[in-house]
Design a protein around this motif. Structure first.
Motif, PDB file in Angstrom:
ATOM      1  N   ARG A 112     -28.742 -42.295 -16.052  1.00 34.70           N
ATOM      2  CA  ARG A 112     -29.373 -43.457 -16.883  1.00 34.70           C
ATOM      3  C   ARG A 112     -28.812 -44.596 -16.596  1.00 34.70           C
ATOM      4  O   ARG A 112     -29.557 -45.836 -16.500  1.00 34.70           O
ATOM      5  CB  ARG A 112     -29.595 -43.142 -18.140  1.00 34.70           C
ATOM      6  N   ASP A 113     -27.385 -44.767 -16.824  1.00 36.10           N
ATOM      7  CA  ASP A 113     -26.681 -45.934 -16.761  1.00 36.10           C
ATOM      8  C   ASP A 113     -26.755 -46.575 -15.395  1.00 36.10           C
ATOM      9  O   ASP A 113     -27.023 -47.749 -15.044  1.00 36.10           O
ATOM     10  CB  ASP A 113     -25.198 -45.705 -17.172  1.00 36.10           C
ATOM     11  N   LEU A 158     -28.971 -45.953 -13.106  1.00 32.18           N
ATOM     12  CA  LEU A 158     -30.556 -46.746 -12.928  1.00 32.18           C
ATOM     13  C   LEU A 158     -30.523 -48.050 -13.565  1.00 32.18           C
ATOM     14  O   LEU A 158     -31.170 -48.939 -12.979  1.00 32.18           O
ATOM     15  CB  LEU A 158     -31.390 -45.525 -13.247  1.00 32.18           C
ATOM     16  N   ASP A 159     -30.248 -47.900 -14.767  1.00 28.77           N
ATOM     17  CA  ASP A 159     -30.331 -49.245 -15.441  1.00 28.77           C
ATOM     18  C   ASP A 159     -29.678 -50.139 -14.743  1.00 28.77           C
ATOM     19  O   ASP A 159     -30.097 -51.425 -14.602  1.00 28.77           O
ATOM     20  CB  ASP A 159     -29.903 -49.166 -16.887  1.00 28.77           C
ATOM     21  N   THR A 160     -28.409 -50.132 -14.563  1.00 29.24           N
ATOM     22  CA  THR A 160     -27.672 -51.072 -13.938  1.00 29.24           C
ATOM     23  C   THR A 160     -28.322 -51.728 -12.572  1.00 29.24           C
ATOM     24  O   THR A 160     -28.376 -52.815 -12.233  1.00 29.24           O
ATOM     25  CB  THR A 160     -26.255 -50.670 -13.521  1.00 29.24           C
ATOM     26  N   ALA A 176     -31.408 -51.279 -11.659  1.00 25.57           N
ATOM     27  CA  ALA A 176     -32.822 -52.035 -11.793  1.00 25.57           C
ATOM     28  C   ALA A 176     -32.544 -53.470 -12.434  1.00 25.57           C
ATOM     29  O   ALA A 176     -33.001 -54.468 -11.894  1.00 25.57           O
ATOM     30  CB  ALA A 176     -33.532 -51.364 -13.136  1.00 25.57           C
ATOM     31  N   GLN A 177     -31.444 -53.839 -13.089  1.00 21.49           N
ATOM     32  CA  GLN A 177     -31.193 -55.044 -13.815  1.00 21.49           C
ATOM     33  C   GLN A 177     -30.587 -55.887 -12.544  1.00 21.49           C
ATOM     34  O   GLN A 177     -31.141 -57.264 -12.266  1.00 21.49           O
ATOM     35  CB  GLN A 177     -30.296 -55.032 -14.817  1.00 21.49           C
TER      36      GLN A 177
END
Length: 106
Positions: A14-15, A17-19, A21-22
């Motif tokens: 999840r981390d 993917l979030d990183t 995406a940002q």
């Protein structure tokens, strides 16, 4: 693999993917700003797109982690279905002498 190991792996995925995406959103905004600038800075645009390509490596990292989780969950060792690609495009593969001739290695 324990339940907490699974949850830890999911948190890492999840981390990542979030990183990613940002980072991709930021790079896209930078690219749009560069494209709308009065003077086109081709080097800056190229650098931005190279950063986008590097950021897309997250897909491989996430895929590896998901494969590991799936293998642990099913109790199976990962097997590659694409073993036929190990010899490259040659249907039977090349012997070393032929490969050396192609690459002009002496």
């Amino acid at each position: 693999m324990t339940r907490s190991d699974f949850l830890a792996e999911i948190a890492v995925i999840r981390d990542v993917l979030d990183t990613a995406a940002q980072t991709l959103l930021s790079l896209s905004e930078r690219g749009l700003d560069l494209a709308q600038a009065p003077f086109v800075d081709a080097a800056a645009i190229e650098a931005t797109f190279l950063d986008v390509l590097q950021t897309c490596a997250f897909q491989d990292l996430v895929g590896q982690r998901l494969d590991r989780l799936a293998a642990s969950a099913t109790g199976r060792v990962e097997t590659r279905a694409d073993a036929h690609l190990l010899n490259g495009p040659a249907p039977q593969g090349l012997d070393q002498a032929t490969a050396d001739r192609l690459m002009q290695v002496e």
